[in-house]
Design an enzyme around this catalytic site. Structure first.
Site, short mmCIF file in Angstrom:
data_model
loop_
_atom_site.label_atom_id
_atom_site.label_comp_id
_atom_site.label_asym_id
_atom_site.label_seq_id
_atom_site.Cartn_x
_atom_site.Cartn_y
_atom_site.Cartn_z
N HIS A 43 17.47 6.84 -0.52
CA HIS A 43 16.03 6.32 0.09
C HIS A 43 15.05 7.46 -0.52
O HIS A 43 13.80 6.81 -1.17
CB HIS A 43 15.91 6.47 1.40
N LYS B 197 20.09 -5.68 16.16
CA LYS B 197 20.91 -4.77 15.51
C LYS B 197 20.40 -3.25 15.74
O LYS B 197 19.49 -2.80 15.21
CB LYS B 197 20.83 -4.65 13.96
N ARG C 15 20.91 -0.30 -6.15
CA ARG C 15 21.97 0.65 -6.57
C ARG C 15 22.76 -0.16 -7.78
O ARG C 15 22.36 -0.10 -8.70
CB ARG C 15 22.94 1.18 -5.30
N SER D 28 23.05 4.13 3.86
CA SER D 28 23.18 4.63 5.32
C SER D 28 24.35 3.97 6.21
O SER D 28 25.00 5.14 6.93
CB SER D 28 22.19 4.05 6.09
#
Ligand code: ADP
Length: 172
Positions: A17, A41, A90, A128
């Site tokens: 990040h 979540k 990514r 993460s």
């Protein structure tokens, strides 16, 4: 240059990040890192703690601010008068989901464009979710996240210690 919002869950912030934030700082006047409050979540860190960890990580960049928000990113951007969202890419595997999100955001708010920034090679496989998995199983994350985040992960009550991990192994 205009302002931009970098939305995400940041549970917790990683070097991946930060790589994206550093690139965004070079392009936009003001960058708001926006932590999505997702009540379905809960995540590992509460929203306020995620915000605090990000603030500490970005303190060297005066043009970066950190907030949390609820609801649609498209509405949040409209309320702030911001026309650019930043997302990190990514591997190619991110592209499909990111394209869907970007097109939906544009449908909800036609003034909104998503700017994709590529991460560096060393962060290609950093997420993460992987950091959380490694940290909670007792692994060392200090090469993956800023030091103050690694420290918070080491102290997390859900983290398994070497003893608890061994204690759950079946006996020979
Ligand atoms: P994740 O749990 O996948 O890290 P987030 O919601 O926190 O997801 O991510 C916010 C944004 O940051 C997304 O655009 C995501 O693709 C991007 N991102 C996350 N990790 C990286 C990384 N290592 N390199 C580049 N971009 C990343």
């Amino acid at each position: 240059m205009p302002n931009a919002i970098y939305p995400g869950s940041f549970d917790p912030i990683t070097n991946g990040h930060l790589d994206i934030i550093e690139r965004a700082v070079a392009i936009f006047d003001q960058v708001t890192v926006a932590v999505l409050i997702n009540t379905s979540k809960p995540g590992l860190f509460p929203i306020d703690e995620r915000v605090e960890l990000i603030r500490e990580a970005v303190k060297a960049w005066p043009s970066v601010s950190v907030e949390s928000f609820r609801g649609l990113t498209a509405d949040y951007a409209r309320s702030k008068g911001v026309k650019f969202l930043i997302r990190g890419l990514r591997a190619v595997s991110d592209f499909d989901a990111e394209l869907r999100i970007a097109l939906m955001n544009r449908k909800l708010n036609p003034a909104l464009d998503t700017v994709f920034l590529m991460t560096s090679a060393q962060n290609l496989f950093l997420a993460s979710s992987t950091v959380k998995e490694v940290a909670l199983l007792g692994g060392d994350c200090s090469a993956l996240v800023p030091e103050h985040v690694a420290e918070r992960l080491r102290k997390h009550p859900k983290r398994r210690t070497a003893e608890t991990t061994q204690a759950t192994l079946p006996e020979d």
